[in-house]
Motif scaffolding. Structure first.
Motif, mmCIF file in Angstrom:
data_model
loop_
_atom_site.group_PDB
_atom_site.id
_atom_site.type_symbol
_atom_site.label_atom_id
_atom_site.label_comp_id
_atom_site.label_asym_id
_atom_site.label_seq_id
_atom_site.Cartn_x
_atom_site.Cartn_y
_atom_site.Cartn_z
ATOM 1 N N ILE A 137 10.052 -40.357 70.479
ATOM 2 C CA ILE A 137 8.965 -39.595 71.090
ATOM 3 C C ILE A 137 8.763 -38.257 70.385
ATOM 4 C CG2 ILE A 137 8.323 -38.300 73.164
ATOM 5 C CD1 ILE A 137 9.593 -40.419 74.859
ATOM 6 N N THR A 138 9.885 -37.603 70.060
ATOM 7 C CA THR A 138 9.762 -36.219 69.592
ATOM 8 C C THR A 138 9.800 -36.066 68.071
ATOM 9 O OG1 THR A 138 12.131 -35.936 69.879
ATOM 10 C CG2 THR A 138 10.742 -35.234 71.713
ATOM 11 N N VAL A 144 4.320 -43.467 69.384
ATOM 12 C CA VAL A 144 3.950 -43.787 70.763
ATOM 13 C C VAL A 144 2.443 -44.044 70.826
ATOM 14 C CG1 VAL A 144 3.871 -42.907 73.132
ATOM 15 C CG2 VAL A 144 5.808 -42.344 71.641
ATOM 16 N N PHE A 145 2.057 -45.114 71.527
ATOM 17 C CA PHE A 145 0.619 -45.364 71.652
ATOM 18 C C PHE A 145 0.255 -45.863 73.042
ATOM 19 C CE2 PHE A 145 2.440 -49.306 69.929
ATOM 20 C CZ PHE A 145 1.858 -50.288 70.701
ATOM 21 N N THR A 146 -1.011 -45.723 73.364
ATOM 22 C CA THR A 146 -1.542 -46.264 74.616
ATOM 23 C C THR A 146 -2.560 -47.342 74.252
ATOM 24 O OG1 THR A 146 -3.197 -44.517 74.603
ATOM 25 C CG2 THR A 146 -1.244 -44.131 75.956
ATOM 26 N N PHE A 147 -2.848 -48.224 75.190
ATOM 27 C CA PHE A 147 -3.759 -49.337 74.910
ATOM 28 C C PHE A 147 -5.023 -49.200 75.752
ATOM 29 C CE2 PHE A 147 -5.425 -53.616 75.466
ATOM 30 C CZ PHE A 147 -5.426 -54.079 74.164
ATOM 31 N N GLY A 347 9.683 -50.490 76.614
ATOM 32 C CA GLY A 347 10.428 -50.763 75.385
ATOM 33 C C GLY A 347 11.047 -52.144 75.464
ATOM 34 N N GLY A 348 11.818 -52.513 74.413
ATOM 35 C CA GLY A 348 12.503 -53.807 74.372
ATOM 36 C C GLY A 348 11.768 -54.795 73.487
ATOM 37 N N LEU A 378 5.675 -48.376 72.116
ATOM 38 C CA LEU A 378 6.264 -47.809 70.897
ATOM 39 C C LEU A 378 6.196 -48.824 69.762
ATOM 40 C CD1 LEU A 378 8.755 -46.883 73.331
ATOM 41 C CD2 LEU A 378 8.591 -45.171 71.522
ATOM 42 N N ARG A 379 6.008 -48.284 68.566
ATOM 43 C CA ARG A 379 5.938 -49.177 67.413
ATOM 44 C C ARG A 379 7.290 -49.850 67.149
ATOM 45 N NH1 ARG A 379 4.481 -47.811 61.854
ATOM 46 N NH2 ARG A 379 5.507 -45.841 62.337
ATOM 47 N N HIS A 380 8.386 -49.121 67.353
ATOM 48 C CA HIS A 380 9.716 -49.705 67.120
ATOM 49 C C HIS A 380 10.375 -50.039 68.458
ATOM 50 C CE1 HIS A 380 8.973 -47.322 63.425
ATOM 51 N NE2 HIS A 380 9.662 -48.281 62.838
ATOM 52 N N GLU A 381 9.608 -50.661 69.357
ATOM 53 C CA GLU A 381 10.065 -50.812 70.739
ATOM 54 C C GLU A 381 11.429 -51.465 70.908
ATOM 55 O OE1 GLU A 381 8.626 -53.815 69.197
ATOM 56 O OE2 GLU A 381 6.812 -53.674 70.392
ATOM 57 N N GLY A 382 11.835 -52.313 69.958
ATOM 58 C CA GLY A 382 13.093 -53.042 70.113
ATOM 59 C C GLY A 382 14.318 -52.250 69.662
ATOM 60 N N TYR A 383 14.106 -51.081 69.068
ATOM 61 C CA TYR A 383 15.211 -50.398 68.383
ATOM 62 C C TYR A 383 15.678 -49.115 69.062
ATOM 63 C CZ TYR A 383 14.472 -53.783 64.743
ATOM 64 O OH TYR A 383 14.381 -54.967 64.057
#
Ligand code: ADP
Length: 395
Positions: A137-138, A144-147, A347-348, A378-383
């Motif tokens: 996030i920081t 971070v994105f919204t849809f 996430g996940g 998140l673009r890297h949601e799994g990590y």
């Protein structure tokens, strides 16, 4: 693996119920990809703090490949130090440091330690998850994105500045199962709920019902499916009368997931029986006529009855993807209400950057909160967990 001139200081693995996620940092840009079966680079590497963060995943069932990958990293690491100017300094400090989190950090602890011959530092799963998210996030731009379904730019990235004031929030981590965590600050959080109907459920059920062999195949099927062929929709119950509008529902609203299956199966069986009885006590000409007539009215679905394939795997995939995502979206909304949280992060690896999943979760939050709450992705949601473990030791 990075090439021999890059130096890898440490590697972190988040070993979950379905997937092992690996993050490592290389100080010079190395070659991407490992050439090792089972290693998948599925998220773009990031340039941070004078080097690159790499992201890989393995199926937990193939944990040995994951360990082998880390062993190769270790070998390269030693070669890197040997060739670096201060190669003489090769000592314990220059050994690859291995961080691990997730259930597998316990389950496979001995195996990893033995194969790599180094100490494995274990870190708390929940702490890693939150600190990983805080880092994304920081510190990572365009993360971070919204849809927004109705806008031209459906995916809208959030600036780092706008994310700094986001506490407190709800983190919904959708892995094999689902955890919901109230986060008041990077070091202040509490698990408030969850559900066992998660990514593992979709993965498992679709492997039984569709014959798909990978999770990505399942998602691709869902893209092409029509859930109304298996789900009972409000429009099916109310018919043409538009009566459902009175209770504020659309005809496309899912009244019952898989609610049409039994009815359709029954109908098809009845039609098949009628077909068999058709010929009794009739002349040959009449039989031919009836058979011709039946050919015309027989839909392909009815023709397939008996071989268990009367439902199309694409429709089943879409229906179950909706079911799992809607359910999680609604529980997330209720938890956010109960704990007075406005921002909800998802996430996940379940999300997997998949448009329909993101849309469903986002829509659920918007719908139930009447637009007052926002879902973030998140673009890297799994990590998140792997990065959190990685950060426990600064390069
Ligand atoms: P865990 O830590 O429990 O393994 P993850 O966050 O890694 O959880 O998410 C695992 C889930 O992600 C799976 O249950 C499945 O729904 C989904 N998934 C995404 N990509 C894959 C993949 N390549 N193979 C299997 N499952 C995947």
């Amino acid at each position: 693996l990075p090439n021999h001139t890059s130096v890898v200081s440490h590697v972190a693995a988040d070993i979950g119920g379905s997937l092992a996620k690996v993050v490592y940092f290389s100080q010079e840009v190395g070659r991407r990809g490992s050439g090792l079966e089972g290693a998948v680079d599925d998220a773009p590497a990031e340039d941070v703090r004078g080097g690159r963060l790499h992201f890989l995943r393995f199926e937990t069932e193939r944990i040995d490949q994951c360990i082998e990958f880390m062993r190769e990293l270790q070998v390269k690491q030693r070669q890197g130090w040997a060739q670096a100017k201060d190669g003489k300094r090769r000592n314990k400090e220059s050994e690859l440091c291995v961080m691990a989190t997730g259930g597998g950090a316990f389950k496979y602890y001995d195996r990893i330690k033995e194969r790599l011959g180094v100490d494995v530092v274990r870190e708390d799963e929940m702490t890693c998850l939150i600190q990983g998210l805080d880092f994304f996030i920081t510190e990572i731009p365009n993360e971070v994105f919204t849809f927004h379904e109705d806008e031209e730019e459906q995916i809208q990235y959030r600036s780092i500045e706008s994310q700094r004031t986001v506490y407190p929030y709800l983190l919904v981590n959708i892995g094999s199962g689902v955890s919901m965590i109230k986060v008041s600050g990077p070091d202040n959080f509490q698990r408030i709920g969850g559900t066992s109907l998660g990514g593992g459920t979709l993965w498992g059920l679709l492997s039984l019902l569709t014959g798909a062999r990978t999770f990505d195949q399942m998602l691709a099927m869902a893209d092409k499916g029509e859930n109304g062929n298996v789900d009972l929709l409000v429009g099916d119950i109310y018919g043409e009368g538009l009566g459902y509008e009175k209770i504020g529902l659309s005809e496309k609203t899912i009244a019952s997931t898989f609610g049409k299956v039994f009815k359709r199966k029954r109908e098809a069986e009845r039609n098949a029986e009628d077909g068999q009885n058709l010929g009794k006590g009739k002349t040959t000409d009449e039989k031919t006529h009836d058979q011709k007539k039946q050919k015309i009215t027989e839909t392909p679905v009815e023709a397939e009855v008996g071989d268990g394939r009367m439902f199309n795997p694409q429709d089943i995939s879409r229906s179950l993807l909706y079911a799992v995502s809607n359910n999680i979206g609604q529980i997330a909304y209720l938890q956010s209400e109960k704990h007075n949280l406005k921002h909800i992060y998802f996430g996940g690896s379940f999300i997997r950057g998949h448009r329909q999943t993101i849309h469903t979760l986002s829509y659920a939050i918007k719908f139930w909160s009447k637009g007052s709450k926002q879902a973030y992705f998140l673009r890297h949601e799994g990590y998140l967990g792997a990065v959190g473990a990685f950060l426990k030791r600064q390069p």
